[in-house]
Design an enzyme around this catalytic site. Structure first.
Site, PDB file in Angstrom:
ATOM      1  N   GLU A   1      16.540  43.681  18.783  1.00  0.00           N
ATOM      2  CA  GLU A   1      17.304  43.138  19.917  1.00  0.00           C
ATOM      3  C   GLU A   1      17.251  44.018  21.158  1.00  0.00           C
ATOM      4  O   GLU A   1      18.285  44.513  21.638  1.00  0.00           O
ATOM      5  CB  GLU A   1      18.770  42.927  19.503  1.00  0.00           C
TER       6      GLU A   1
ATOM      7  N   GLU B   1      17.872  37.833  11.163  1.00  0.00           N
ATOM      8  CA  GLU B   1      19.320  37.945  10.967  1.00  0.00           C
ATOM      9  C   GLU B   1      19.933  36.579  11.193  1.00  0.00           C
ATOM     10  O   GLU B   1      19.569  35.880  12.138  1.00  0.00           O
ATOM     11  CB  GLU B   1      19.985  38.899  11.977  1.00  0.00           C
TER      12      GLU B   1
END
Ligand code: BG6
Length: 461
Positions: free
Chosen positions: A166, A361
């Protein structure tokens, strides 16, 4: 209708070094920005629980890995702690850390769990932050050295590498919204950080390729499909810009080797373009990924801007839109929208050439799960099973439509520490009693086992 998945699908969970390892006495680890921030401002962290107090994976990894395998996981994403390998960020290697990670990866193979290894999960070594962190070009080279060191040290044990988790979160939380250290608000600095992260990623990919290491390399991005309030031109324009800021900023360089032009134009108009060289742009262009990890939690809903911040911010170009029909996870404040995963998958297929990707995720953090303990001591987290079920139904539909998705990792296996929220919301398939460090499989863990062992999506009950 029964949803099925390919026989070689990766079923697993994800975690990160700073959120799971904990510190052992005399382990030689250096400080990273989270260790430092907690030391300086413990009051910012829920219950004042810091990164030293995690689920002690560093101590218990052998048992933890066996436990994760026992609920069906065939793969696990974890991260290497840069400040464990290089306590100063560069220079001397901590040999204890090398032995530590080699033993973890070896154990994973012994128990039958494929290592997916990420190099950076928000945890910059403090000495590098003190040099200016990701604003400093020197940190880009330091990262490339750290990455190639890891490829050499562990390349015989790891076949799936990821550079960053991220990266946009590092930009927005550290340089726009103050959720991560150094918690500044400055869009020009944010743009420089973002650019250096994209470059550092590409340099690591280049090092991986030139070293001819076995396996594949990619990046893990958090993607949110962006939905405008309605299809009027001003809301559609808001969505286009939000998409450039939060999705395309890293997706385009990773998959296409370019930056989105509307974002470049916008930064230029605000005199916020980062310093760059043509040579950098060539490195980025030449080093696109083999595999993409996609973290999906929630969509983003936007409308035309409702106010003008004093300096350039994403809100200069769009405002949040609260969809009346939204279903929320109230503990995290995130919308639950499984269809978003289908939409992302189809977009990757149609707009990005259907790359090899996996869900890196997906999960649901819930507070005070002790409420849901039954008489046997098991947490009855049917809300989480429903969440997984609905997202996996969407994913199965995307696969049937040709999406090139090769796996699904939940966040997370064993309840772990989370940044400012510490242990407030729990995400695990396995519950952690923080005081005793006891691990207990939740109902969702058994459900996931049935899924992973059959490749057929079980019913919720
Ligand atoms: C992802 C991160 O954004 O979401 C994880 O990669 C994080 O590190 C997870 O823990 C869940 O978010 P949070 O903030 O509730 O922990």
């Amino acid at each position: 209708m029964k949803y099925t998945f390919p026989h070689n699908f990766y079923w697993g969970s994800a975690t990160s070094a700073p959120q799971s390892e904990g510190h052992l006495p005399d382990d030689g680890k250096g400080q990273n920005i989270w260790d430092y921030w907690f030391e300086e401002n413990p009051e910012l962290f829920f219950d004042q629980v810091g990164p030293q107090t995690t689920s002690t994976f560093a101590k218990n990894y052998r048992e933890d890995l066996r436990l994760l395998r026992s609920i069906g996981l065939n793969s696990l994403r974890l991260s290497i702690s840069w400040s464990r390998i290089f306590p100063e960020g560069t220079g001397e290697i901590n040999e204890q850390a090398v032995a530590f990670y080699r033993d973890i990866f070896t154990t994973m193979h012994e128990v039958g769990i494929e290592p997916f290894v990420n190099l950076f999960h928000f945890d910059l070594p403090l000495p590098l932050q003190n040099l200016g962190g990701w604003e400093n070009r020197h940190v880009v080279s330091a990262f490339a050295t750290y990455a190639s060191t890891c490829f050499s040290l562990f390349g015989d044990l790891v076949a799936h590498w990821f550079t960053f988790n991220e990266p946009i979160v590092i930009v927005e939380c550290g340089y726009l919204y103050q959720f991560h250290y150094p918690a500044v608000v400055d869009s020009k600095r944010a743009a420089q950080v973002g650019y250096h992260l994209a470059l550092a990623h590409a340099c690591a990919v280049a090092a991986f390729r030139s070293g001819k290491f076995p396996g594949e390399i990619g990046i893990i991005v958090n993607l949110s499909p962006i939905y405008p309030k309605d299809l009027s031109p001003e809301h559609k324009q808001a969505a286009l810009i939000a998409d450039c800021f939060f999705n395309r900023s890293f997706l385009d360089p990773a998959l296409k080797g370019t930056f989105p032009q509307p974002l470049v134009d916008l930064l230029q108009a605000h005199d916020a373009l980062p310093n760059y060289t043509e040579h950098d742009l060539a490195i980025i262009a030449e080093n696109t990924v083999d595999i993409l990890g996609v973290n999906y939690y929630q969509p983003r809903r936007v409308q035309a801007p409702t106010h003008q911040p004093e300096q350039l911010m994403p809100e200069t170009y769009f405002a949040h839109y609260e969809w009346p029909e939204r279903i929320m996870n109230p503990y995290r404040g995130w919308e639950i929208y499984p269809q978003g995963l289908f939409d992302l998958a189809i977009r990757l297929k149609n707009d990005y050439g259907n790359p090899r990707w996996y869900v890196a995720e997906n999960g649901m953090g819930v507070e005070n799960e002790q409420r849901f303990l039954d008489e046997t001591g098991q947490i009855q987290d049917t809300y989480r099973i429903q969440f997984f079920h609905d997202h996996l139904s969407a994913l199965a539909s995307a696969l049937a439509s040709g999406a090139n998705c090769v796996g699904y990792h939940v966040w997370t296996g064993i309840d772990n520490w989370s940044w400012l929220n510490a242990y407030k919301n729990r995400y695990g398939l396995i519950a952690l009693d923080l005081a005793t460090q006891t691990r207990t499989v939740k109902r969702s863990g058994l459900w996931f086992k049935a899924l992973a062992e059959t490749n057929v999506l079980p019913d919720v009950e």
